[in-house]
Design a protein around this motif. Structure first.
Motif, short mmCIF file in Angstrom:
data_model
loop_
_atom_site.label_atom_id
_atom_site.label_comp_id
_atom_site.label_asym_id
_atom_site.label_seq_id
_atom_site.Cartn_x
_atom_site.Cartn_y
_atom_site.Cartn_z
N HIS A 227 0.81 -1.22 0.00
CA HIS A 227 0.00 0.00 0.00
C HIS A 227 0.85 1.28 0.00
CE1 HIS A 227 -2.58 -3.22 1.19
NE2 HIS A 227 -3.66 -2.46 1.32
N SER A 228 1.90 1.29 0.81
CA SER A 228 2.72 2.50 0.96
C SER A 228 3.58 2.79 -0.27
CB SER A 228 3.61 2.40 2.20
OG SER A 228 4.42 1.24 2.17
N THR A 229 3.58 1.88 -1.26
CA THR A 229 4.36 2.12 -2.49
C THR A 229 3.52 2.78 -3.58
OG1 THR A 229 3.87 -0.07 -3.43
CG2 THR A 229 5.81 0.12 -2.00
N LEU A 230 2.20 2.85 -3.38
CA LEU A 230 1.34 3.47 -4.39
C LEU A 230 1.64 4.97 -4.47
CD1 LEU A 230 -1.02 2.64 -6.30
CD2 LEU A 230 -2.58 3.55 -4.55
N LYS A 231 1.64 5.50 -5.68
CA LYS A 231 1.97 6.92 -5.84
C LYS A 231 1.07 7.57 -6.90
CE LYS A 231 5.80 5.99 -9.05
NZ LYS A 231 5.54 4.53 -9.13
N GLU A 232 1.04 8.87 -6.87
CA GLU A 232 0.25 9.62 -7.84
C GLU A 232 0.75 9.33 -9.26
OE1 GLU A 232 0.22 13.75 -6.91
OE2 GLU A 232 -0.54 13.46 -4.87
N GLY A 233 -0.20 9.16 -10.17
CA GLY A 233 0.15 8.85 -11.56
C GLY A 233 0.08 7.37 -11.88
N ASP A 234 0.02 6.51 -10.85
CA ASP A 234 -0.07 5.07 -11.10
C ASP A 234 -1.40 4.73 -11.76
OD1 ASP A 234 2.41 4.38 -10.13
OD2 ASP A 234 1.71 3.86 -8.12
N GLN A 235 -1.36 3.74 -12.65
CA GLN A 235 -2.56 3.24 -13.31
C GLN A 235 -3.05 2.00 -12.55
OE1 GLN A 235 -3.87 4.73 -16.20
NE2 GLN A 235 -2.31 6.31 -15.84
N ILE A 236 -4.31 2.02 -12.14
CA ILE A 236 -4.85 0.91 -11.38
C ILE A 236 -6.17 0.43 -11.98
CG2 ILE A 236 -3.76 1.56 -9.20
CD1 ILE A 236 -6.38 2.86 -8.35
N THR A 237 -6.47 -0.84 -11.74
CA THR A 237 -7.77 -1.41 -12.07
C THR A 237 -8.42 -1.84 -10.77
OG1 THR A 237 -7.01 -2.21 -14.24
CG2 THR A 237 -9.00 -3.21 -13.34
N VAL A 238 -9.62 -1.31 -10.53
CA VAL A 238 -10.32 -1.54 -9.27
C VAL A 238 -11.56 -2.40 -9.51
CG1 VAL A 238 -11.41 -0.44 -7.27
CG2 VAL A 238 -9.53 0.71 -8.46
N TYR A 239 -11.69 -3.47 -8.71
CA TYR A 239 -12.90 -4.29 -8.73
C TYR A 239 -13.66 -3.99 -7.44
CZ TYR A 239 -10.68 -6.86 -12.54
OH TYR A 239 -10.09 -7.20 -13.74
N PRO A 240 -14.80 -3.31 -7.54
CA PRO A 240 -15.49 -2.85 -6.34
C PRO A 240 -16.34 -3.92 -5.66
CG PRO A 240 -16.62 -2.06 -8.28
CD PRO A 240 -15.41 -2.79 -8.77
N GLU A 241 -16.38 -3.84 -4.33
CA GLU A 241 -17.35 -4.63 -3.57
C GLU A 241 -18.71 -3.97 -3.72
OE1 GLU A 241 -18.70 -7.63 -1.71
OE2 GLU A 241 -16.54 -7.48 -1.35
N LYS A 242 -18.69 -2.64 -3.61
CA LYS A 242 -19.89 -1.84 -3.87
C LYS A 242 -19.48 -0.42 -4.18
CE LYS A 242 -20.81 -0.74 1.01
NZ LYS A 242 -21.82 -0.77 2.08
N THR A 243 -20.36 0.30 -4.85
CA THR A 243 -20.11 1.69 -5.21
C THR A 243 -21.43 2.44 -5.19
OG1 THR A 243 -19.10 3.13 -6.88
CG2 THR A 243 -20.37 1.26 -7.67
N ASP A 244 -21.37 3.77 -5.15
CA ASP A 244 -22.60 4.55 -5.17
C ASP A 244 -22.55 5.57 -6.30
OD1 ASP A 244 -21.06 6.71 -4.36
OD2 ASP A 244 -21.72 6.64 -2.27
N GLY A 245 -23.60 6.40 -6.39
CA GLY A 245 -23.70 7.34 -7.49
C GLY A 245 -23.29 8.75 -7.15
#
Length: 261
Positions: A227-245
């Motif tokens: 987690h602490s290696t993530l930085k601004e500009g990184d490209q990520i793919t997120v699989y959500p448990e849930k999301t809202d509008g």
């Protein structure tokens, strides 16, 4: 006579060197054998990777860092300034200091791309299409052939849906541990990174179509990075448990994959 004495002395000296060499060789072989088996002397306490404890952070509070080690959870009193460098779900090494306190460091020897169960069983991952859905099993159609998996709790996909499966092989059949719906995934660029008061990683991300997301990474979120290696500009793919509008949309992340640079 003198020559005979010289010869005898020479033989004794040669034997002494030979025995010393054998002893040294035996010690070297024994040491190398210990290195291979992980039985280095206990005096080598400062060898990198040697921690007093290792595990996943599941909670950070005034008592310290709560670390899950196998089936147990232990609490270590770590200086707050130090513990603020880490996030829930991150794997750390714990080193004991004087006075009953501890230090935490990022566990650089933990491989986030290779996961195991608490029993040490390898967790396998495959991309598949849902085939037959039975009462207690599903069939995952993969490039390597069909894979029969025990029906998991909460499985809500239907035939033809594409998904990622995390499963373990078992003598009684393959067990599906987690699944990630391919149609729900979010491709985003990390714009901001923050940490809430509970130690949870919060990621503000923007997708390719300029949608904004407030991505919450809790202790159960699976990642392929520390987690602490993530930085601004990184490209990520997120699989959500849930999301809202809402705007930005609030996302409880189930799986996050950081793309290789």
């Amino acid at each position: 006579m003198k020559n005979n004495k010289k010869i005898i002395i020479f033989i004794i000296v040669a034997l002494a060197f030979s025995l010393a060499g054998c002893a040294g060789s035996e010690q070297k072989e024994k040491y190398q054998e210990n290195l291979k088996s992980g039985n280095e002397s206990s005096s080598d306490e400062n060898i990198p990777g040697r921690y007093n404890a290792q595990g996943k952070i599941i909670k950070i509070d005034q008592d310290g860092i709560h670390v899950q080690e196998g089936e147990n959870v232990n609490t270590y009193k770590v200086d707050q300034a130090r513990s603020s460098n880490f996030f829930l779900g991150e794997y750390v090494g714990i080193n004991q200091l004087e006075g009953g306190t501890f230090d935490a460091v990022s566990d650089q020897y933990y491989d986030y791309t290779q996961r195991k169960t608490q029993d040490g069983v390898d967790i396998k991952r495959v991309t598949a299409t849902v085939g037959e859905v039975g009462e207690d099993f599903i069939t995952a159609i993969t490039e390597m052939g069909d894979l029969k998996l025990k029906y998991p709790e909460g499985f809500n996909l239907k035939e033809g849906d594409q998904f990622i499966a995390d499963y373990v092989e078992d003598n009684n059949g393959n067990e599906l541990l987690s699944f990630y719906d391919e149609t729900s995934k979010i491709n985003a660029t990390v714009r901001e990174i923050s940490r809430d008061t509970n130690g949870m990683l919060r990621v503000y991300g923007v997708s390719d179509d300029n949608r904004e997301y407030d991505i919450k990474v809790n202790s159960e979120t699976i990642t392929n990075f520390a987690h602490s290696t993530l930085k601004e500009g990184d490209q990520i793919t997120v699989y959500p448990e849930k999301t809202d509008g809402s705007v930005p949309a609030s996302v409880d992340a189930k799986l996050i994959v950081k793309k290789s640079e």
